[in-house]
Motif scaffolding. Sequence first.
Motif, PDB file in Angstrom:
ATOM      1  N   SER A  37       0.857  -1.178   0.000  1.00  0.00           N
ATOM      2  CA  SER A  37       0.000   0.000   0.000  1.00  0.00           C
ATOM      3  C   SER A  37       0.896   1.231   0.000  1.00  0.00           C
ATOM      4  CB  SER A  37      -0.897  -0.003   1.243  1.00  0.00           C
ATOM      5  OG  SER A  37      -1.620   1.200   1.349  1.00  0.00           O
ATOM      6  N   ASP A  40      -2.801   7.226  -0.714  1.00  0.00           N
ATOM      7  CA  ASP A  40      -3.721   7.814  -1.692  1.00  0.00           C
ATOM      8  C   ASP A  40      -4.654   6.778  -2.295  1.00  0.00           C
ATOM      9  OD1 ASP A  40      -2.652  10.406  -1.367  1.00  0.00           O
ATOM     10  OD2 ASP A  40      -1.067   9.983  -2.813  1.00  0.00           O
ATOM     11  N   GLY A  41      -4.957   5.732  -1.521  1.00  0.00           N
ATOM     12  CA  GLY A  41      -5.895   4.716  -1.970  1.00  0.00           C
ATOM     13  C   GLY A  41      -5.329   3.703  -2.949  1.00  0.00           C
ATOM     14  N   THR A  55      -5.701  -1.857  -6.586  1.00  0.00           N
ATOM     15  CA  THR A  55      -6.810  -0.969  -6.262  1.00  0.00           C
ATOM     16  C   THR A  55      -6.330   0.464  -6.321  1.00  0.00           C
ATOM     17  OG1 THR A  55      -8.501  -0.362  -4.620  1.00  0.00           O
ATOM     18  CG2 THR A  55      -6.383  -1.089  -3.756  1.00  0.00           C
ATOM     19  N   THR A  56      -7.164   1.341  -6.837  1.00  0.00           N
ATOM     20  CA  THR A  56      -6.853   2.775  -6.853  1.00  0.00           C
ATOM     21  C   THR A  56      -7.923   3.572  -6.112  1.00  0.00           C
ATOM     22  OG1 THR A  56      -7.978   3.026  -8.994  1.00  0.00           O
ATOM     23  CG2 THR A  56      -5.594   2.613  -9.039  1.00  0.00           C
ATOM     24  N   ASP A  57      -8.854   2.857  -5.475  1.00  0.00           N
ATOM     25  CA  ASP A  57      -9.940   3.538  -4.749  1.00  0.00           C
ATOM     26  C   ASP A  57     -10.022   3.067  -3.298  1.00  0.00           C
ATOM     27  OD1 ASP A  57     -10.959   0.998  -5.082  1.00  0.00           O
ATOM     28  OD2 ASP A  57     -12.616   1.608  -6.400  1.00  0.00           O
ATOM     29  N   ASP A  58      -8.852   2.801  -2.708  1.00  0.00           N
ATOM     30  CA  ASP A  58      -8.747   2.435  -1.295  1.00  0.00           C
ATOM     31  C   ASP A  58      -9.452   1.132  -0.967  1.00  0.00           C
ATOM     32  OD1 ASP A  58      -7.460   3.118   1.061  1.00  0.00           O
ATOM     33  OD2 ASP A  58      -9.220   4.096   1.909  1.00  0.00           O
ATOM     34  N   LYS A  60     -12.115  -0.286  -2.476  1.00  0.00           N
ATOM     35  CA  LYS A  60     -13.530  -0.479  -2.836  1.00  0.00           C
ATOM     36  C   LYS A  60     -13.652  -1.510  -3.944  1.00  0.00           C
ATOM     37  CE  LYS A  60     -15.030   4.198  -1.532  1.00  0.00           C
ATOM     38  NZ  LYS A  60     -13.706   4.693  -1.093  1.00  0.00           N
ATOM     39  N   LYS A 356      -9.156  -4.956   5.354  1.00  0.00           N
ATOM     40  CA  LYS A 356      -8.727  -3.577   5.568  1.00  0.00           C
ATOM     41  C   LYS A 356      -9.019  -3.194   7.014  1.00  0.00           C
ATOM     42  CE  LYS A 356      -9.483   1.151   3.925  1.00  0.00           C
ATOM     43  NZ  LYS A 356     -10.340   2.018   3.064  1.00  0.00           N
TER      44      LYS A 356
END
Length: 364
Positions: A37, A40-41, A55-58, A60, A356
């Motif tokens: 990680s 910035d998500g 993942t680029t949206d934390d 989701k 998470k």
Amino acid sequence: MRTILTLITSLALSLTAQAQFEIQDSHSTASFRGIHSIGDGIAWASGTEGTILRTTDDGKTWQRCTTPPKADKLDFRGIQAFDQNTAIVMSSGKGDLSRLYKTTDGCKTWKLVFTNPDATGFFDSLRRVTSKQLYLLGDPVSGKFSMFLSQDSGDTWFIADDPGLEADKGDGAFAASNSSLLSQGAFLFFGTGGAISPHVYFTYLKCETPTSSACAMAWMKSDVPIASGSPASGVFSLAARMTTDLSGKSRTAIVAVGGAYDKPEISSATAAFSKDGGKTWNVATTTPAGYRSSVAFISSVGVWITTGPNGTDISRDDGKNWTALKPGPNDAPDADKNWNALSLPFVVGPKGRIGKLRPDALKP
């Protein structure tokens, strides 16, 4: 009597804390041991059968990346990312089954950048140290641990043949969580295990004379009081933080976790701590409740966290005492178990497990 019951209840509550893990949907059944990680998500994960997720949206959503060429049977034990488009993934296996692939286009395509040059070698851990510098640790070949270095963001690699990497007979490193190799400031550390005694190797500057400016990087090692005696036991993961004493002198506090991989329920000697940059070690007074494969320090709350197949534990005193982190009322019953690797806030494990940690989970 009521006072006594209240004290007993308070004591029981102090022995555990609520985990508050959110289990995420990876849409995969791979066993994951690589997770990185970068904030910035953005996070990348890697596992068996050539599986790489991003993942680029934390968290989701997790995107399944294109499998690198001729890698559908490889076990990707480690991954290091630079940004949302650029990452290097490490496979582990004997000889040329240990490889590095790099992507620069958000994992649409991958390029093979390095293959283990030793037929008996085995890659254990990949670590990005600076924006362009990476180190790669491998099991001993011809009596010395293998260390490779890249200074151009992983495009080219060469052997870092530093003095002091000699290995004891039967000594080896572990590729359980991509965290047996650690960088802290200008120094590197790695943990080992095996049939004799676990060690932590650490770098220092070896100068020609005490006043010389001509210094080269070299390695020393120290014994670590963690479970040993078999090829499946020893130091599996390291984490560190900088501390400052009353005189203003900086020191490196290090925590080592491990135990016996093939006997995960044994809690004896599963964690140790060092207050002097790895030179000397003490076994934890209260240990994690079994073998642990990954450890991390959370600077925002001053807490260490470690996890493994049978549980998760935290320490608030630099690794001396550990407390079990149990599922909270909103967690899955096994939210604290079946994990392989940490890169907070994410944790990964077998059978496609990704979790998470909630932001408020570790507040006092």
